[in-house]
Design an enzyme around this catalytic site. Sequence first.
Site, PDB file in Angstrom:
ATOM      1  N   LYS A  54       1.899   7.032  -2.376  1.00  0.00           N
ATOM      2  CA  LYS A  54       3.251   6.760  -3.088  1.00  0.00           C
ATOM      3  C   LYS A  54       3.779   8.325  -3.388  1.00  0.00           C
ATOM      4  CE  LYS A  54       3.344   2.233  -5.170  1.00  0.00           C
ATOM      5  NZ  LYS A  54       3.183   1.599  -6.325  1.00  0.00           N
ATOM      6  N   GLN A  98       1.867   0.278 -11.508  1.00  0.00           N
ATOM      7  CA  GLN A  98       0.903  -0.079 -10.586  1.00  0.00           C
ATOM      8  C   GLN A  98       0.051  -1.423 -11.122  1.00  0.00           C
ATOM      9  OE1 GLN A  98       0.613   1.073  -7.326  1.00  0.00           O
ATOM     10  NE2 GLN A  98      -1.031  -0.631  -7.042  1.00  0.00           N
ATOM     11  N   ASP A 121      11.078  -1.794  -7.449  1.00  0.00           N
ATOM     12  CA  ASP A 121      10.079  -2.709  -6.692  1.00  0.00           C
ATOM     13  C   ASP A 121      10.822  -3.948  -6.379  1.00  0.00           C
ATOM     14  OD1 ASP A 121       7.763  -1.867  -6.097  1.00  0.00           O
ATOM     15  OD2 ASP A 121       6.727  -2.182  -7.819  1.00  0.00           O
TER      16      ASP A 121
END
Length: 303
Positions: A54, A98, A121
């Site tokens: 990422k 995460q 997200d």
Amino acid sequence: MSAKLIKGTEIREAILEEITSKVTQIKKKHGVVPGLVTILVGENPASISYVTLKIKTAHRVGFEEIQDTQPIDISEADLLALIDKYNKDERINGILVQLPLPKHINEKKVLNAIDPDKDVDGFHPVNVGRLMIGGDEIKFPPCTPAGIQEMIVRAGVETKGAEVVVVGRSNIVGKPIANMMLQKGVGANSTVTIVHTGTKNLDEHCKRADILIVAAGVPNLVKPEWIKPGACVIDVGVNRVGEKISEKTGKKIAVLKGDVDFEAAKDIAGYITPVPGGVGPMTITMLMLNTLKSLQFKLNIVE
Ligand code: NAD
């Protein structure tokens, strides 16, 4: 092989180029770039390798990237305070936590603490609701389903009036992609069926599909005879079925297989995604796109 291969690796390159060019334009005109923070708790190796990818991608497209690693024993209250800090930080447009988090922390509570306008997200209940309403309400579609839709659109597959069958009803893939495909608009307007472990005659439903999206996590679940000739088959499954030595690095790597019997399906389908190299590369790509969008919303940039 008669099917056209839809390669996520190629589509990723095209989208990342588009994002980079938009970031450059925004920087020139407004003097800012999208800011993304990734909060990692502990040192889970799988999480570290995902987060590293990422960060690399965020740097490539010109974002400001903050990697915030916290010790495994951070308290829930301290993690919530950290999220609150980034919610208020003007430089930050996207916040990622995460997963998985350690057991003493309530994951739901943490994810729900993220400002929905920075939830790139797309998992916050507010964004799930926005997705359900559709149209202009949608801010951040969840990344894997957004990637799937983008692949279908860029491959030129007709979705309007198409029979779409989605195998799997998870909150991160099955339900949201089904919801996206039934909305009015480009890359959607389809007639959607969701099938799952409670479905009778799975094969009969799959055989009807003009677009078959499979996200079950069961290797080779979809047999070639379940595929309508010429259908578009999107295989989301990523299943580790063994190990091999990489020709590139000489190191041990996982052998990955999808949920569709690719070797047989490729001679029947009209379009098909490979595993690996299909849907996989799209998730981080769409995360970058959502982060860019977050800044565009803030600056009232309408495309
Ligand atoms: P999940 O386990 O949460 O959900 C799987 C769904 O499939 C369930 O709803 C279940 O009802 C259904 N299912 C399972 N077995 C079935 C069967 N035999 N018949 C009918 N339905 C069945 O999984 P998920 O998180 O949605 O992920 C699905 C797959 O997609 C996994 O292999 C995962 O690794 C992969 N995945 C890939 C990406 C990516 O490439 N970026 C992202 C997310 C998930």
